[in-house]
Design an enzyme around this catalytic site. Structure first.
Site, short mmCIF file in Angstrom:
data_model
loop_
_atom_site.label_atom_id
_atom_site.label_comp_id
_atom_site.label_asym_id
_atom_site.label_seq_id
_atom_site.Cartn_x
_atom_site.Cartn_y
_atom_site.Cartn_z
N GLY A 97 56.92 -46.46 2.60
CA GLY A 97 58.20 -46.20 3.26
C GLY A 97 58.20 -46.82 4.64
CG ASN A 98 60.11 -46.34 9.14
OD1 ASN A 98 59.19 -46.12 9.92
ND2 ASN A 98 61.18 -47.00 9.48
N GLY A 100 51.58 -44.70 0.53
CA GLY A 100 52.99 -44.72 0.93
C GLY A 100 53.48 -46.16 1.05
CE LYS A 135 59.08 -33.72 11.48
NZ LYS A 135 58.48 -34.91 12.11
P1 NAD Z 1 59.58 -42.49 4.03
O1 NAD Z 1 60.44 -41.50 3.32
O2 NAD Z 1 60.20 -43.72 4.57
O3 NAD Z 1 58.38 -42.96 3.05
C1 NAD Z 1 57.55 -42.05 2.40
C2 NAD Z 1 56.71 -42.86 1.41
O4 NAD Z 1 55.75 -42.01 0.80
C3 NAD Z 1 57.53 -43.48 0.27
O5 NAD Z 1 57.06 -44.78 0.00
C4 NAD Z 1 57.21 -42.55 -0.91
O6 NAD Z 1 57.34 -43.21 -2.16
C5 NAD Z 1 55.75 -42.25 -0.59
N1 NAD Z 1 55.23 -41.07 -1.29
C6 NAD Z 1 55.78 -39.85 -1.43
N2 NAD Z 1 54.95 -39.06 -2.14
C7 NAD Z 1 53.86 -39.79 -2.43
C8 NAD Z 1 52.64 -39.56 -3.13
N3 NAD Z 1 52.39 -38.37 -3.68
N4 NAD Z 1 51.75 -40.56 -3.22
C9 NAD Z 1 51.99 -41.76 -2.66
N5 NAD Z 1 53.10 -42.05 -1.99
C10 NAD Z 1 54.03 -41.09 -1.88
O7 NAD Z 1 58.82 -41.67 5.17
P2 NAD Z 1 58.20 -42.23 6.53
O8 NAD Z 1 59.23 -42.13 7.57
O9 NAD Z 1 57.52 -43.52 6.27
O10 NAD Z 1 57.13 -41.08 6.84
C11 NAD Z 1 55.84 -41.09 6.24
C12 NAD Z 1 54.94 -40.12 6.98
O11 NAD Z 1 54.86 -40.48 8.35
C13 NAD Z 1 55.40 -38.65 7.00
O12 NAD Z 1 54.27 -37.80 7.04
C14 NAD Z 1 56.16 -38.55 8.30
O13 NAD Z 1 56.26 -37.21 8.77
C15 NAD Z 1 55.27 -39.39 9.18
N6 NAD Z 1 55.92 -39.91 10.39
C16 NAD Z 1 57.06 -40.63 10.31
C17 NAD Z 1 57.62 -41.14 11.48
C18 NAD Z 1 58.83 -42.03 11.47
O14 NAD Z 1 59.18 -42.55 12.54
N7 NAD Z 1 59.45 -42.28 10.33
C19 NAD Z 1 57.03 -40.86 12.72
C20 NAD Z 1 55.84 -40.13 12.75
C21 NAD Z 1 55.30 -39.66 11.57
#
Ligand code: NAD
Length: 428
Positions: free
Chosen positions: A221-222, A219, A107
């Protein structure tokens, strides 16, 4: 460690120690697996648009590579810490093992806030990161990917810098690249869709239908957006999503009793997953404090934002009607909260199983890069579905057989696999 004393690395080690004890793992293996094999710390000097240079702290942690090259995302976050990166690297080792991928766990992170940086400044951070780490990553060593607040564009800048330094084409050095530039179709959707493939199998096992399930997601996001999209497509009702509000520096959740509309919310969401609060209100969404995401009267919670979302302090706020938690985020439930959820007979699908769709699709991306032949989206998603379904059933069956919760079963499978690989290589 955060101000409230939460330390994800300590939590990842506690989770590991518990299972190492159950598996009666020998001492040398415990010592090896409870810490990263290697880690890199660097300061990145970055020229700012307004003039002058700002120095950003950055990390890359390689937890274990007994099963194959390390694999894991790079986060951009203002509150990133080395211990968060260590925990995430460790969870990646268990994730790739449970998903049965020939990869290890790594990571990376940069302490920065992309919401406050121009695109050019972000590009310079990406290039400096690769200048610092290029000798220690590579298709056969360690392969980064996107994570919180990093996107396909960041990956492309990083790949380009790596290729400039090495003087050749190395698409397999990084995954999550844009389609047409070495990226796999389906990678953007993969993590969120994977969460819902696993949920589908779980509902089937417990004889429930999507039509009777209401959910709240933390959340937007993605991961959250794609999980939400497929959950609704399968017939579920999503009543609430939450996100961070950069203007107010706090989180809110947006609630609609008869179900949120994903396309509508997406149209008022920025690229960092923050929903425009004024526009949400105009469209009839009720706005609540961010912490309320787990207080809604629903059947299912999907934490898909950050770690430490469900902890000792708020676990009792979860109403008794909530039966299921499927984790999209990494490390969203602390071990203390996990114990309480277990006492309540809640079914919890652990993060490193439920969100393994992203790394599985990243692995597919590497395979396509090596072949220089790209699969259609349907084929990618079908392979992803098969792989997630298989991983879920292995964990589910182990949990039934050993009469343990799913998290413990998933840990047993992955720790055993990694331990065997270390032994087979003659490390122990
Ligand atoms: P991202 O940056 O696209 O989205 C994160 C989201 O969380 C955003 O909508 C943000 O506004 C929200 N957020 C942040 N702080 C917050 C809070 N206190 N309360 C509510 N919402 C909050 O990130 P992502 O890629 O969607 O990743 C989200 C999680 O999934 C992380 O833990 C990441 O490690 C995990 N993850 C991501 C992937 C991937 O392929 N992107 C794969 C496995 C795990």
């Amino acid at each position: 460690m955060t101000e409230d004393g939460y330390n994800p690395y300590k939590m990842a080690q506690e989770q590991f120690d518990r299972i190492a004890e159950k598996l009666d793992l020998e001492e040398s293996l415990r010592e090896l697996l409870r810490e990263p094999i290697r880690e890199y710390h660097f300061n990145l000097p970055v020229k700012m648009d307004e003039g002058g240079t700002k120095v950003f702290k950055a990390f890359r942690v390689q937890h274990n590579d007994a099963l194959g090259p390390c694999k894991g995302g790079i986060r951009f976050h203002p509150e990133e810490t080395i211990d968060t990166v260590r925990a995430l690297a460790m969870w990646m080792t268990w994730k790739t093992a449970v998903a049965d991928l020939p990869l290890g766990g790594g990571k990376g992170g940069v302490i920065c806030d992309p919401r406050e940086l121009s695109d050019r400044e972000q590009e310079r951070i990406c290039r400096e990161y690769i200048k610092a780490i290029n000798k220690n990553i590579g298709p056969l060593q360690d392969v980064p990917a996107p994570d919180v607040m990093t996107t396909a564009q960041h990956m492309l800048w990083m790949m380009d810098e790596y290729e400039c330094i090495k003087g050749g084409q190395y698409p397999g050095v990084i995954t999550g690249k844009p389609e047409g530039k070495g990226g796999s179709k389906g990678r953007t959707e993969a993590t969120g869709y994977g969460v819902i493939y696993v949920l589908r199998e779980l509902l089937d096992e417990i004889d429930r239908d999507f039509e009777e399930i209401t959910a709240s997601i933390q959340g937007f996001g993605n991961v959250a957006q794609h999980a939400a999209e497929l959950f609704i497509e399968y017939g579920g009702t999503l009543v609430s999503v939450s996100c961070w509000d950069q203007e107010d520096k706090k989180a809110y959740c947006y609630y609609r009793e008869d179900g949120v509309c994903i396309d509508e919310l997406r149209s008022i969401t920025d690229r960092y997953g923050s929903i425009d609060k004024k526009k949400a209100k105009e469209r009839g969404y009720e706005q609540f404090p961010g912490d309320d995401w787990l207080k809604h009267e629903v059947d299912l919670l999907i934490p898909a934002a950050l770690e430490n979302a469900i902890n000792e302090d708020n676990v009792d706020d979860i109403p008794s009607c909530v039966e299921l938690i499927v984790s999209g985020a990494n490390g969203p439930i602390t071990p203390e909260a996990d114990e309480i959820l277990e006492d309540r007979d809640m079914i919890v699908v652990p993060d490193f199983l439920a969100n393994s769709g992203g790394v599985t699709c990243s692995y597919f991306e590497q395979v396509q890069n090596n072949q220089n032949y790209y699969w259609p989206k349907d084929e990618v998603l079908e392979k992803l579905d098969n792989s997630m379904t298989k991983a879920f059933h292995e964990v589910w069956d182990m949990a039934q057989e050993k009469d343990v919760r799913m998290r413990d079963a998933a840990y047993m499978i992955s720790i055993n696999k990694v331990a065997e690989a270390c032994k087979a290589r003659g490390w122990i």
